[in-house]
Design an enzyme around this catalytic site. Sequence first.
Site: not given
Lengths: 376, 198
Positions: A152, A222, A317, A350-351
Site C-alpha cells: 500500500s 477508521r 483488492d 486490500h488487506d
Amino acid sequence: MNTTLELNINNGIANIKEPLNLVSGKTLDSYQLKYETYGSLNKKRDNAVLICHALSGNHHVAGIYKGETKPGWWDNMIGPNKPIDTNNLFVVCLNNLGGCHGSTGPVSTNPSTNKPYGAEFPIVTVNDWVASQKQLMEYLNIPYWQFVVGGSLGGMQSFQWSLQYPSLIKNSIIIAAATKLTAQNIAFNEVARQAIMKDPNWHNGNYLEKGVNPDQGLALARMLGHITYLSDDSMKEKFGRDLQESKLKFNFDVEFQIESYLRYQGEKFVTGFDANTYLLMTKCLDYFDPIKDLGETLNNRLKDSKCRFLVLSFTSDWRFPPNRSREIVKILLNNNKNVSYAKIKSNGGHDAFLMENKDYFDTMRCFIKGSRHDKS
Amino acid sequence: MIRVRGDLALISSWIKPNSKVLDLGCGDGDLLKLLKKEKNIQGYGVDSDIIKIKFSLDNNINVLQLDLDNDLSQFDTNSFDYVVLAQSLQEIKRPKNLIKEMLRIGDEIIVSFPNMGHWTSRIQLLFKGMMPITKNLPFKWDETPNIHLCTIKDFIEFCNKNNFKIIEQLITDENQKCGILTKIFPNFFGQVANYRIK
C-alpha cells in the site's frame, strides 16, 4: 548460521541533526526516528532490508515484546525462516516522520513553542519520508538497501526509493500499490478527514492542548477506511447478515455483526493513534504522483538503476486493484528495468497484503532467493 | 507443455545477441535463462500460471503474470526485438488476435507448435478411432488445455489468409532433428513446427 526461531528485537531512536528540507518548502531542523531491527548486518553490509509501513503502521513490524502476546503488524512475513528471513537478512523498520509512535510528529513537543506540534506539524510527503529514511540508513551505517519492501503506502515508498536514490537500492518489492491515487481514492480520504475535522473535540487540530481527542471523528475515519480494505466476499464470509442477537430490534442499536465489528475497530484504533497523524498520512497518499513530479527526468532516474523490481497485486483488492499495479509495471518495462509481476488470488481485499497466503509468500521467497544470482 | 532442450536451442539460434525478447507462455523461464547466458539478451517471460511465475523467479528471470488472450496491451508497440510463442499456440483462445498482437509488439515473432498432422496422430485416429495421445500432446481429450490444435498445412493456410509473412520454417522430428523426411513430407514426419514471422 543462526537458525533460531526466536526473533530478537532491537529498538532505538535515531536523532537526526541534519535539517530536512520538505517538499512543502518548510524545514525540520532536527528530528528523531523510532526504529526496530531484526537479524544482524553481515560483514559485507549487503543484507539490509527496509520495511516501509502503510497508513496506520509503525516501527514494530515483527516479533513479540516481552510480556505481551500481540506480534508486530507483519510478523507472518518477517522472522527466522519466514519469506523475509532474519537468519540471513538484517531488517529495519521505522515509524515514519509525522507518525505517532515515537518518531517526530504532531504529538511531539515543538522546540520553538514547548507545546505539542499538533496542527502546526508540517505536511510531509513520500519524498520527504524517503529522504529521512536515507538519513536513518546512514545513521545505521548501512551503505545501501538490498531490499526495500512495502505494501500500500509502504509500496509507494519502495517505488519512490528506486526513483529518488536509484544507486542505493538493489531490489524493490512493491505490493498492493499504485503510482498515484484516483479520484475515488482521494474521495475516501477526504471523507475520513472531514469526519475528524467535524468532531467537536477537533479544535483546529490543537486538541492536545485542550486535553481532549477527536475520538468520534477518528473512529469514523477508521471505520470508513476499514471497509475499503476488505472485499465484499471477505465481509460476506466473515459476517454475512449475522445478527448480534436472535432477532431484529427495530431500533438503531448495533444489530448486525458487521456493525459491531466496525465500531470495535474504530474504538480500538483511537486508543493508539493520533488524529493529526491520520490526516498527514492521508495527505501523503493524495499527493503521491512521482511520474508527474519527475516528468521527463523520470527516465534519467531509472536509466542507470540496476534495481530489480517485484510488483504484486491481489485479485480482490479494489482500493489499489491489479490494473493499478500494472501501471507501475508498464513504466518499468518502458525503461527496460528488471521487473516481475504477479497477481495473487485472494479474497482478502486490500488487506490481503498483510495476510498469510501460500502463493504470495512463495512468490516473495522465490524473488528474494533469485536476487542472490546477481551477487557474485 | 514440456519443452525439450532441442526446441530451445533451435529458437535460440534465431535470436541475435543483445536483443530484447518477450517469451509468451514462458513456463519455468528456461528459454530466457538460456538466451540470457548465451545471447546476453534482456528478457521478459509471460505466464498466467502462478506456479510458473514462482519457477521463473527462482531462475532469476523477469516474469509477468498476465493472460495471453487479454493482457498484452501491457506492452507498447515495437517495444521488443522478438516475441516468442513456443508450443503454446494450441492453448490460446484467439490465435489470430494473439499473432497480431505479437506482430504489433515485436519486430519479428517466433511461433512453434506440435504438429497434429504427424503420422503417429494420424494412425491413432485412423485405426483406434480415438483422439491421438502423443509424447508432445499427452492429454486425454477431456483433460487437455489444448483447444486449438492444428497441422502444418493448417498453419500455413492461416498465415497466408491473415497476411502473416513467414520468413523461415524449420520442421523437426521426434529427435528434434531436421532430416530428409521432415524436409520432403513435413506435415507427415514433422513433430514440432517452428516459424519466423514478420
